[in-house]
Design a protein around this motif. Sequence first.
Motif, mmCIF file in Angstrom:
data_model
loop_
_atom_site.group_PDB
_atom_site.id
_atom_site.type_symbol
_atom_site.label_atom_id
_atom_site.label_comp_id
_atom_site.label_asym_id
_atom_site.label_seq_id
_atom_site.Cartn_x
_atom_site.Cartn_y
_atom_site.Cartn_z
ATOM 1 N N SER A 116 0.837 -1.205 0.000
ATOM 2 C CA SER A 116 0.000 0.000 0.000
ATOM 3 C C SER A 116 0.873 1.257 0.000
ATOM 4 N N SER A 129 -4.661 2.803 2.402
ATOM 5 C CA SER A 129 -4.334 2.861 3.825
ATOM 6 C C SER A 129 -3.252 1.861 4.186
ATOM 7 N N THR A 137 -4.488 -4.296 4.875
ATOM 8 C CA THR A 137 -5.351 -4.185 3.707
ATOM 9 C C THR A 137 -6.228 -5.423 3.633
ATOM 10 N N ASP A 153 -4.690 -2.764 -5.154
ATOM 11 C CA ASP A 153 -3.999 -3.104 -3.896
ATOM 12 C C ASP A 153 -4.630 -4.385 -3.346
HETATM 13 MG MG LIG Z 1 -1.677 -2.941 2.466
#
Ligand SMILES: [Mg+2]
Length: 257
Positions: A116, A129, A137, A153
């Motif tokens: 991320s 985030s 995540t 992501d």
């Molecule tokens: Mg992540």
Amino acid sequence: MANYRMMVNDVIKKADILLEVVDARFPDETRNGDVERNIKYSKKPFIIVLNKCDLVSKETLEKAKARLSKIAPTVFVSSKNRFGTTMLRHKILEVANMRGHDIQVGCLGYPNTGKSSVINGVAGKNKASTSSISGYTRGVQLVNAGSHIQFIDTPGVIPFDDNDEYKQGLLGVKDTTHLQDPIGVALKIIEKMCSENKTALESSYNVTIGGENEEDSYEILELIGRQCNFLKKKGKVDDSRTAIKIVNDWQKGKILL
Ligand SMILES: [Mg+2]
Ligand SMILES: Nc1nc2c(ncn2[C@@H]2O[C@H](COP(=O)(O)OP(=O)(O)OP(=O)(O)O)[C@@H](O)[C@H]2O)c(=O)[nH]1
């Protein structure tokens, strides 16, 4: 677990190009053979990203880069210091070699390697985030990074057979509250540091290693504990407390390699 494989394959299918984000401190341990095989099978281009390069000496980085470049184009970045992220953006455009429509970039890798953060580094904004606690995540997320790049992501994935606690501790997959044997993990960190960069360990804790018996990692842990003044009754070093500090420092990137 089946979900993990489905998620990886789904991302590979959707993406035009894949990034495998690895921790520059342990590129080999954070490469995922399963994922790489599936990417190769898909015949899609991929880039290996050595992230957290701020924690590793230039020399070690160059060696790792030369070695990994035989497998795929490799770049090193520090998403923390925003180093190499522009270069990565160019590399993505170059390797994907597409014109006319948006490029979907799938971001895969072990938990906590900084997937991320790398996306944020390239996007130039904190759009994905991040957290020092791995497993942050959850689910697949799309992040627009401008100039026709869109990232996918993903949550970190670990190969099926990899449930070695020491490795999970070293890689920050499990934090100290989840480790059953933080002392064992701290000893592994000490061993790794002693074989690769003893001076960095010494300066992190303001100790001098090299006295009698100090080849032994437990003795070094005690030395560090004493220096931190982590003592129990009768002046004995509190080894658990010392171990937890070492593992935390390591996981938070306070010890350089
Ligand atoms: Mg992540
Ligand atoms: N020193 C340093 N720390 C970094 C770098 N990139 C990420 N980190 C730290 O590593 C931790 C994990 O970063 P994330 O970006 O959340 O990692 P992730 O791979 O997305 O993690 P999951 O989503 O949990 O799998 C955070 O504490 C970041 O601040 C870097 O380049 N250098």
